[in-house]
Design a protein around this motif. Structure first.
Motif, PDB file in Angstrom:
ATOM      1  N   CYS A   1      48.150  27.266  42.591  1.00  0.00           N
ATOM      2  CA  CYS A   1      49.368  28.736  42.275  1.00  0.00           C
ATOM      3  C   CYS A   1      48.379  29.404  42.474  1.00  0.00           C
ATOM      4  CB  CYS A   1      49.822  28.458  40.759  1.00  0.00           C
ATOM      5  SG  CYS A   1      51.652  27.330  40.751  1.00  0.00           S
ATOM      6  N   ASP A   2      48.192  30.378  43.144  1.00  0.00           N
ATOM      7  CA  ASP A   2      46.556  31.343  43.308  1.00  0.00           C
ATOM      8  C   ASP A   2      47.201  32.665  42.607  1.00  0.00           C
ATOM      9  OD1 ASP A   2      43.944  29.691  44.692  1.00  0.00           O
ATOM     10  OD2 ASP A   2      46.358  29.029  45.774  1.00  0.00           O
ATOM     11  N   VAL A   3      46.307  33.002  41.811  1.00  0.00           N
ATOM     12  CA  VAL A   3      46.964  34.540  41.124  1.00  0.00           C
ATOM     13  C   VAL A   3      45.658  35.776  42.422  1.00  0.00           C
ATOM     14  CG1 VAL A   3      46.949  35.939  39.397  1.00  0.00           C
ATOM     15  CG2 VAL A   3      47.033  33.636  39.174  1.00  0.00           C
ATOM     16  N   ILE A   4      47.218  36.280  42.739  1.00  0.00           N
ATOM     17  CA  ILE A   4      46.451  37.871  43.642  1.00  0.00           C
ATOM     18  C   ILE A   4      46.422  38.830  42.908  1.00  0.00           C
ATOM     19  CG2 ILE A   4      47.178  38.970  45.643  1.00  0.00           C
ATOM     20  CD1 ILE A   4      46.999  36.454  46.876  1.00  0.00           C
ATOM     21  N   GLN A   5      47.287  38.994  41.540  1.00  0.00           N
ATOM     22  CA  GLN A   5      46.788  40.666  41.173  1.00  0.00           C
ATOM     23  C   GLN A   5      47.995  39.423  39.666  1.00  0.00           C
ATOM     24  OE1 GLN A   5      47.394  44.434  42.332  1.00  0.00           O
ATOM     25  NE2 GLN A   5      49.546  44.086  40.965  1.00  0.00           N
TER      26      GLN A   5
END
Lengths: 242, 242, 242, 242, 242, 242
Positions: A120-124
């Motif tokens: 889970c990679d937070v872009i914004q």
């Protein structure tokens, strides 16, 4: 109880606009961009045909998660964890939560000796990144399982039901659903709730940021969370129909 | 609902014998050995006349916690974190919880620009080490504050009230108070509750280890926790009288 | 030669009160709290039925030690090594010394392919923590070996004899036995001596903190150490009788 | 007492050929290649016009050492510590010993607030690398101090006298001076002795590798060491004359 | 185009004096001290009879390199990477370049399942340490291969040809061969070229330190490099004849 | 010279479809998603009103880059660098290249004492991630500088011209522009070229993956690269017009 004005004239018990985009990237077995308003998280599910040491020879599989935030996902740039050489306590806490939440709806025996990695990679980031991660990771995991079924690697699904998550909190005395960053910063109580599609609890994590909270306030928050999660599960279902 | 036989014929809503020994070691401003049955945690409070970077020049103090487990506190030896070169995610999660819980009953402005370090080191582990840590750390912190008052370094106490913690869980269908290790391993739902002396919630962390849990089960657990914490606060008060 | 006034009217060649408490914690195969005056070290012996890589397939066992100090064992709090992410040079030096000292009285062939881990954790530090660790670790190791014999896992003891250790030093011109922290800080020469029950040397580590020391001074120190260690061995023996 | 045949028909109390080459590299304030037979260590002294935190504002200087071994200094290649990401316990133990030994002959007040870094890097290892390091580092330090005097940065020397070191050991019952690798591997007792030019002890570190050693054996070893160090000091003096 | 005065009246297209000393240390299968003027690098080749994971069972060997700089190889002391706990980006970049360059002239199939480790340690640095490392490492690797052939472990050589490297750059408008440190610091463009004995390119790494460079300038630099490398290959050949 | 069939019937000297999306995320001063076919990199530029140590008080600014790859950007999942606790050599090499390339078109004096951080995070990888990063980072940096100009923090632009990058390589004898992953894996020679808008070289990094390459081959590759970069610069310009 005073009342708090939310952005975009959102009601206290209203989710932000939620968008779930499947197949967002090309290579992962499941790849979902989930948006809760301005919060955007890329959730991928990767299938690996082996298990970690503690599951070897058990006949069971494993489901695990990792979480990261791009350095400029936030208002001011934060250090890159890979460059600093370690993940923060917050990051580890969140990825452990995501992993436990997803395992709660998996029958690891039926998964067989393979691992599903959820990244889970937070872009914004605009509040609620962990709850968006859990909600999106479920859809990515479902896509990965569907692929295993289609490929004949699984005979029946190991997924027992939906899981989704939402944050709730009390801001200036008002219980609110799905906190944005600005609300999260100013809130007295912050609670993350993870529930199954059947309406049972997987995780409840409530924290008094300012004053301790009463049983009555907790009851109000749990009610809000139940409403929000029920809506999120419906959105997951619609997304998976396409 | 089936019934579960506890060790020492303990009732479902009964705490293990709790012992609080103050001044357990000689040098710390507060030093408390707290025992919940066979769980033994040494909690020390150390006063440092400076604050971390994010509080410098703020006029406010800081309260923070670290947690550790001696390698053979447990049934089988676990690796020493200092030798492995990092703290596990579990350790960081626990020490962040202890820190937040204690800060919830501190007025950091009244503390002035100094730090209270709470070190919770588990000598022997039989379940409930994090809740024993919080409950013991409060007493150590109180002793450290009393010393600051006695030394004239503080004019009035920055402590707003008691804080204590207990675990509750559902084992074979029965809600139980203050889980031992053997109960914790086998439980379906595990909840750690942190409350103030005034009966308000500071933290609620519930996790479905097996099946997700219902609202009714959560209510039963919260009731048990409330009872246990009220007893722990009384024990803290008695301990501090001597 | 001037004379130095010790605390509690202790004579120059007198040990501090030594207490050895066996079975101090419940789970370890050997668990000893050893006290040299205000210095308190918990020494546990853990048996593991495998050996490190360099002993695999050799038919021989291994004996190794780790050392740690609780952050507030000392007058001012020191950083937690697990949080800093590495053990200091001093810590490594001490745990290597403890390991070598214990191996000196073990027949590793007779131990068989298993490892005895000795964990020496300082609860309170007032000088002499490494010598207390060695002296206490021997008793813990003996208890662990006795358990292996009782369980039929060993036919004969791999322990060749006692080992114990003491510090000696020259303070303001006076050779002293068993230095307290305040004496250690001010001493010109500091020597740690490890001997067997048969009166032979296992380790001698002498360091000139101030001026270099003469052969005559070394001879005086060795004599003092021999006396102290002989008394410690007697105390070990008495402790093991109970 | 049996007798042991040494390589090159060396007598039991004979040093290997010792060569001290000053100005071995061009940039360091002191740069010495020291050879004890096949053991070759490059010792450089670097002057830095500041001191570490614990000496800031004290008016005193600092002398410190680091030690390293090129990966193929030894018969079989060992891992590069920089690549593994940490120095071994052995490396740290040795560099702490070198630092203490050199500080024993320095008046840190007279050095002023500057640091002398001694880097001892083993080009080829055949036993005795730590004693060669100390003996060579002294010459490098002397060269660095001479440069500070010549540059007018120091008015008088902070060096109080020579310091040198040698290993001694008992191999097959015979006490030997200056052990080669093959002797070191097979020895029962291994002792490193550091002494001043005036014949006083700075460090004595004796270790029983096999059987514990008697007082009589220690006396024989100390006598051998004294002879060797006296010869090394003469060699240092001759080297510094050129 | 202005002209730049080089030290020792060196011509723009002239190498510094190059010295290649084989068998510089005693234990490595290949051990070469290579000097480009004041730059001195010890290159050792160590044969290990196993391969890293990604080559296991492939029937192929591996050739890899590590690079280090002694702390006082340079004008001012730099931190020891082993003490800092990690290799810098520059170090990793260089050792990856050395490894690729050497593999370019190796037939890994013919090497068989073994590894050649090339350790390049800079004793003294005056510019061009990476090109000296590659040029010296080739000779060390050749010596190690010759030993494998002599020992009958290899039937035919896996080495396909020579490889050597040189730096070129533009300093104050003048293209120069083999930059010294002082020239490197002031140069506008810096290029490292690695070529085979047959005159083909293995690596070209050009960097504009100041202004970007034109195609014409690149052509001039490539011509200079070709000349230099051809001379280096001749020097390698002569060195290997002895 | 044989000919190689590219995907989508792409000509040997043809770029993949390039898309540049500005303001891709909301918070960064510059935020660009750049796509070279299936390769997608998010490049953000963050302005920080301070400089690293080596620039403090210099009146000059700094431009630096970090690079990362999401774990499932690639065909099979790779480890998360933050979880492994360090950046690979490849990652460091790439981020150093991006930083140098961007600094080549910056007048650091005109930037003033502030830092521009360029974060290049690969969302999806199909070859050419480093060249896409440089090309996209330039646009993000331009947006950040435009904002500084608009805010009156800069009077004139510190940007001296465009910079862009492309990969070229020889696959089965054919020189190709802008390699995809499948082409990159199978190529004999791989070259990354960074050029300014004015057509000068900033970086040239050519590597023989298989056989060494000739001067004629290099010339062909440089020509291809020049063509590609000229097209990329035009695309950057068009993108910045909107």
């Amino acid at each position: 109880m005073s009342s708090f004005e939310r952005s975009s004239a959102r009601a206290a018990d209203q989710l932000r606009p939620v968008r779930i985009t499947r197949a967002y990237t090309a290579y992962a077995e499941g790849s979902v961009l989930i948006e809760f308003g301005n919060t955007k998280v890329l959730c991928t599910a990767s299938v690996e045909e082996k298990v970690p040491g503690h599951k070897k020879g058990s006949g069971e599989g494993w489901v695990t998660a990792e979480y990261g935030m791009l350095p400029r996902a936030t208002h001011t740039r934060s250090d890159r964890e890979a460059a600093r050489g370690k993940q923060s306590g917050r990051t580890q806490e969140i990825q452990r939560l995501i992993g436990r939440s997803l395992r709660a709806v998996f029958d690891l025996k039926k998964l067989g000796e393979r691992t599903i990695h959820l990244d889970c990679d937070v872009i914004q980031a605009d509040g609620g990144t962990r709850t968006a991660s859990i909600t999106g990771a479920f859809v990515a995991a479902q896509d990965a399982v569907n692929k295993l079924l289609a490929d004949g690697k699984l005979k029946e699904t190991p997924i027992l039901g939906h899981v989704a998550a939402i944050s709730v909190g009390i801001v200036q005395g008002t219980p609110l659903l799905d906190l944005e960053y600005i609300e999260d910063v100013g809130c007295d109580t912050d609670m993350n709730v993870v529930m199954t599609g059947a309406g049972h609890y997987v995780e409840v994590q409530g924290t008094a940021e300012g004053a301790a909270f009463s049983r009555k306030e907790m009851d109000a928050l749990l009610l809000l969370a139940e409403k929000g999660i029920s809506e999120l599960v419906t959105l997951q279902q619609h997304s998976l129909l396409n």
